[in-house]
Design a protein around this motif. Structure first.
Motif, short mmCIF file in Angstrom:
data_model
loop_
_atom_site.label_atom_id
_atom_site.label_comp_id
_atom_site.label_asym_id
_atom_site.label_seq_id
_atom_site.Cartn_x
_atom_site.Cartn_y
_atom_site.Cartn_z
N ALA A 155 94.53 13.34 2.45
CA ALA A 155 93.18 12.96 2.01
C ALA A 155 92.68 13.88 0.91
CB ALA A 155 92.23 13.02 3.20
N ILE A 156 92.83 15.20 1.10
CA ILE A 156 92.37 16.15 0.08
C ILE A 156 93.16 15.95 -1.21
CG2 ILE A 156 92.31 18.60 -0.53
CD1 ILE A 156 91.78 19.13 2.49
N ARG A 170 84.35 23.41 -2.44
CA ARG A 170 84.98 23.64 -1.14
C ARG A 170 85.77 22.40 -0.71
NH1 ARG A 170 80.57 22.60 3.69
NH2 ARG A 170 79.31 21.08 2.55
N LEU A 171 86.73 22.64 0.17
CA LEU A 171 87.46 21.58 0.85
C LEU A 171 86.89 21.46 2.26
CD1 LEU A 171 91.15 22.57 -0.12
CD2 LEU A 171 89.46 21.27 -1.45
N ILE A 245 87.64 8.60 10.90
CA ILE A 245 87.65 7.62 9.81
C ILE A 245 87.70 8.33 8.45
CG2 ILE A 245 86.33 5.81 8.63
CD1 ILE A 245 87.67 4.86 11.18
N ILE A 246 86.88 9.38 8.31
CA ILE A 246 86.98 10.23 7.13
C ILE A 246 88.05 11.28 7.43
CG2 ILE A 246 85.80 11.95 5.71
CD1 ILE A 246 83.23 10.43 6.12
N HIS A 247 89.08 11.32 6.63
CA HIS A 247 90.22 12.19 6.94
C HIS A 247 90.11 13.56 6.31
CE1 HIS A 247 91.94 8.99 9.18
NE2 HIS A 247 91.78 8.17 8.15
N SER A 248 89.30 13.72 5.34
CA SER A 248 88.86 15.00 4.77
C SER A 248 88.08 14.71 3.51
CB SER A 248 90.02 15.96 4.51
OG SER A 248 90.37 16.64 5.72
N MET A 249 87.45 15.77 2.96
CA MET A 249 86.56 15.61 1.81
C MET A 249 86.71 16.79 0.86
SD MET A 249 83.12 14.45 3.93
CE MET A 249 83.43 15.38 5.44
N ALA A 256 78.47 16.83 -5.50
CA ALA A 256 79.07 15.54 -5.18
C ALA A 256 80.22 15.76 -4.21
CB ALA A 256 79.57 14.86 -6.44
N VAL A 257 80.35 14.86 -3.24
CA VAL A 257 81.43 14.93 -2.25
C VAL A 257 82.26 13.66 -2.33
CG1 VAL A 257 82.02 15.08 0.20
CG2 VAL A 257 80.09 16.41 -0.71
N ILE A 258 83.55 13.81 -2.46
CA ILE A 258 84.47 12.66 -2.44
C ILE A 258 85.25 12.71 -1.14
CG2 ILE A 258 86.47 11.59 -3.55
CD1 ILE A 258 85.48 12.63 -6.20
N ALA A 259 85.21 11.60 -0.39
CA ALA A 259 85.89 11.51 0.90
C ALA A 259 86.96 10.43 0.86
CB ALA A 259 84.87 11.19 2.00
N GLN A 260 88.01 10.65 1.61
CA GLN A 260 89.03 9.60 1.77
C GLN A 260 88.88 9.03 3.17
OE1 GLN A 260 92.24 9.78 3.73
NE2 GLN A 260 92.68 7.68 3.13
N MET A 261 88.77 7.70 3.25
CA MET A 261 88.53 7.03 4.52
C MET A 261 89.60 5.98 4.78
SD MET A 261 84.44 6.36 3.93
CE MET A 261 84.08 5.88 5.61
#
Length: 390
Positions: A155-156, A170-171, A245-249, A256-261
């Motif tokens: 995800a990251i 940050r991660l 559901i969100i595997h990391s961000m 701004a935060v980008i998440a992988q779902m």
């Protein structure tokens, strides 16, 4: 999209991630050139007859001899012994070696694959925990890719694509919290192995499931993220996200935060590691946001689950300390599963062995870390953990 058909070798092919990796290979029409496992003869025979790999590595020599007789009518070559997976990683003509071996035993096959010029799809945490900085340096030297398969790092990896490292604030690694989320230490003193193996969202092998219940697994993922993405531990946060559901961000400097779902299914992570940067149709259902409900987040309980903060200590200490922590955990988890220690003895043993290793390292002469160093640290920590456990 018509992509070139890849050749893939799968190490740890009879485990949870390995089975899903083969499922992805079958769905995408990839050629499986090699498989490896410890001693699961019946399942290996089934995989050989289905995928017809050139090589099959079996760590147990008796199991290898049995398998050789069973598949004598095929062209698959059986490699046997403790170094069989390492030998396969060197011999295979695969484009990518997917390493889903469980435990420290997965380190040498990773190094062998890199030295042979293969890209590595990495699901073996111990490679990065014990020797990550040197592995990343070796991969850069050989011009090969390390492609993360763990859902959080996959995800990251996706959230970072196209971004500059200096723009990252940050991660944010998500954690399901395991089966004991919300429990106190007093309540944890009574849990059994059966309780700990009942993970709420993921289907995984026994060790990783127990590690999820102690949050040790999340600690390992922090160390992996430090090594894979070249960030300091101070730039990593962990949040409990029960829905998985969100595997990391990734949070950027502008907030701004980008998440992988995605739905929790390792086949997506395996597939992306084998196809990135391209995306192809896969086997997962899409998320139906109208039926998903709430997404919740919470702070991990460091008092009830002290192995997560211990991992931050270990990665800051560096050197052989993370390898010692991993070895202590492998032994402690096996003792717990065998009914020889209680659940709370896992963090107690791992903490003592890890901090002892850190104290010894502080008084030792500093030098460049070698594979021999981490293997010796692994051996010594296992011995110490067994001794402390009585």
């Amino acid at each position: 999209m018509n992509l070139p058909k890849k050749k893939v070798a799968v190490l740890g092919s009879t485990g949870s991630v390995g089975e899903q990796a083969l499922d992805v290979c079958a769905f995408q029409g990839y050629e499986v050139t090699g498989i490896a496992a410890g001693k699961s003869v019946k399942r290996l025979e089934e995989q050989i007859r289905r995928f017809r790999p050139a090589y099959c590595a079996v760590a147990d020599k008796n199991a290898a001899a049995d398998l050789k007789v069973r598949i004598a009518d095929t062209d698959t070559v059986i490699l046997s012994g403790e170094s069989a997976a390492e030998e396969l990683a060197s011999l295979t003509d695969a484009d990518t070696v997917l390493n889903a071996v469980t435990g420290f035993a997965g380190l040498r096959p990773t190094v062998a694959a890199i030295r042979a010029g293969k890209d590595v799809a990495l699901a073996n945490k111990e490679t990065m925990v014990a020797f990550g900085e040197r592995v990343m340096a070796l991969a850069a030297e050989k011009g090969v890719k390390i492609l993360p398969v763990d859902s959080e790092h996959c995800a990251i990896f996706q959230c970072l694509r196209g971004s500059r490292k200096e723009d990252v604030r940050r991660l944010i690694i998500t954690a399901s919290g395991g089966p004991f989320y919300g429990k106190t230490k007093e309540e944890l003193s009574r849990v059994t192995a059966e309780n700990a193996l009942a993970h709420p969202t993921w289907s995984m092998g026994k060790r990783i499931t127990i590690d999820s219940s102690t949050l040790m697994n999340k600690g390992f993922e922090v160390i992996e993220a430090v090594r894979l993405f070249g960030v300091s531990p101070e730039k990593i946060d962990v949040v409990i996200h029960r829905e998985s559901i969100i595997h990391s961000m990734v949070e950027y400097n502008d907030s701004a935060v980008i998440a992988q779902m995605a739905l929790p299914d390792m086949r997506l992570c395996v597939q992306y590691a084998l196809t990135c940067p391209d995306r192809v149709a896969g086997q997962l259902d899409p998320i139906d946001f109208t039926r998903l409900g709430a997404l919740t987040f919470a702070v991990p309980d460091a008092e009830a689950f002290p192995l997560l903060p211990l991992a931050f200590e270990a990665v800051k200490a560096g050197g052989t300390v993370p390898a010692a922590m991993n070895a202590a955990d492998e032994v402690a988890v096996s003792l717990f599963l065998a009914g020889k220690i209680g659940f709370l003895s896992i963090p107690e043993l791992v903490t003592e062995v890890t901090r002892n290793a850190a104290a010894r390292q502080r008084s030792a002469e500093k030098k460049e870390l070698t594979l021999a160093d981490v293997e010796e640290a692994d051996r010594a920590a296992r011995e110490e953990t067994r001794r402390l456990a009585g």
